[in-house]
Design a protein around this motif. Structure first.
Motif, short mmCIF file in Angstrom:
data_model
loop_
_atom_site.label_atom_id
_atom_site.label_comp_id
_atom_site.label_asym_id
_atom_site.label_seq_id
_atom_site.Cartn_x
_atom_site.Cartn_y
_atom_site.Cartn_z
N UNK A 91 0.84 -1.21 0.00
CA UNK A 91 0.00 0.00 0.00
C UNK A 91 0.87 1.26 0.00
N UNK A 92 1.94 1.24 0.77
CA UNK A 92 2.85 2.40 0.83
C UNK A 92 3.53 2.60 -0.52
N UNK A 93 4.11 1.54 -1.07
CA UNK A 93 4.83 1.65 -2.34
C UNK A 93 3.91 2.02 -3.51
N UNK A 94 2.64 1.64 -3.43
CA UNK A 94 1.69 2.04 -4.48
C UNK A 94 1.45 3.54 -4.47
N UNK A 95 1.50 4.14 -3.31
CA UNK A 95 1.20 5.57 -3.18
C UNK A 95 2.45 6.45 -3.17
N UNK A 96 3.57 5.93 -2.67
CA UNK A 96 4.76 6.75 -2.47
C UNK A 96 6.01 6.12 -3.06
N UNK A 97 6.92 7.00 -3.46
CA UNK A 97 8.31 6.61 -3.67
C UNK A 97 8.99 6.90 -2.33
N UNK A 98 9.81 6.00 -1.88
CA UNK A 98 10.44 6.14 -0.58
C UNK A 98 11.95 6.27 -0.79
N UNK A 99 12.55 7.25 -0.13
CA UNK A 99 14.00 7.44 -0.24
C UNK A 99 14.60 7.55 1.16
N UNK A 100 15.54 6.69 1.42
CA UNK A 100 16.29 6.75 2.67
C UNK A 100 17.41 7.76 2.48
N UNK A 126 7.53 10.32 -1.05
CA UNK A 126 7.13 11.25 -2.10
C UNK A 126 5.85 10.73 -2.75
N UNK A 127 4.78 11.49 -2.62
CA UNK A 127 3.50 11.10 -3.20
C UNK A 127 3.64 11.01 -4.72
N UNK A 128 3.29 9.87 -5.30
CA UNK A 128 3.46 9.65 -6.73
C UNK A 128 2.56 10.53 -7.59
N UNK A 129 1.41 10.95 -7.06
CA UNK A 129 0.48 11.78 -7.83
C UNK A 129 0.78 13.26 -7.69
N UNK A 130 1.06 13.71 -6.48
CA UNK A 130 1.19 15.15 -6.23
C UNK A 130 2.63 15.61 -6.05
N UNK A 131 3.55 14.69 -5.87
CA UNK A 131 4.97 14.97 -5.58
C UNK A 131 5.17 15.64 -4.22
N UNK A 132 4.12 15.71 -3.41
CA UNK A 132 4.28 16.20 -2.04
C UNK A 132 5.15 15.21 -1.26
#
Length: 162
Positions: A91-100, A126-132
């Motif tokens: 669910x997280x990876x579907x909505x966000x790109x995650x960067x450590x 990083x929200x994949x749709x809004x880049x927030x």
């Protein structure tokens, strides 16, 4: 004849004891891993966990025991499985790109077949749709336990957001 009758049970008992002792396997004493060796081993486990986590696929979930306990901020204590963890991160990876962005050097508290490690982390979602972006900074605390196959798995995790 009377001496033979009296000696026969004694001979049978001695023979049984000798045969029983002959087949007795000696247990090797378990060598205790020193705290220093355990600290080095768990530090390598933590480093491996993070190097796999930074790829942001699901392979890092293999560092967890099949069943483990989790305490996350603002939620009750949960008994989790690797499958439930994977579903959560899907669910997280579907909505966000995650960067450590950074992680601190782990501190290890060793204890024979268990160890606790904790370190700081700094990552962004990083929200994949809004880049927030959502900044996620905190301390990650995990409990490693030696498994019957001598591997080390996470049996407890919690984190504290700063």
């Amino acid at each position: 004849m009377k001496k033979i009758k009296l000696s026969l049970p004694l001979i049978v008992l001695l023979y049984t004891a000798l045969v029983g002792c002959k087949n007795d396997t000696k247990l090797e004493p378990q060598v205790k891993t020193s705290d220093l060796e355990l600290t080095v081993l768990i530090t390598k486990q933590v480093d491996s966990l993070y190097s796999v986590y930074e790829r942001f696929d699901y392979d890092w979930i293999e560092f967890f025991a099949d069943d483990y306990t989790a305490i996350y901020p603002n939620s009750p204590i949960k008994q989790m499985t690797k499958d439930s963890l994977k579903a959560q991160w899907k669910r997280i990876y579907n909505k966000f790109d995650v960067k450590l962005l950074h992680r601190g050097k782990p501190t290890i508290i060793p204890s024979e077949d268990m160890a606790i490690s904790y370190n700081t982390y700094n990552e962004i979602f990083i929200n994949k749709k809004t880049s927030d972006t959502i900044k996620n900074v905190g301390t990650y605390i995990i409990n490693w336990k030696k498994q019957p196959d001598n591997s080390w798995k996470i049996v407890f995790e919690t984190l504290q957001n700063h």
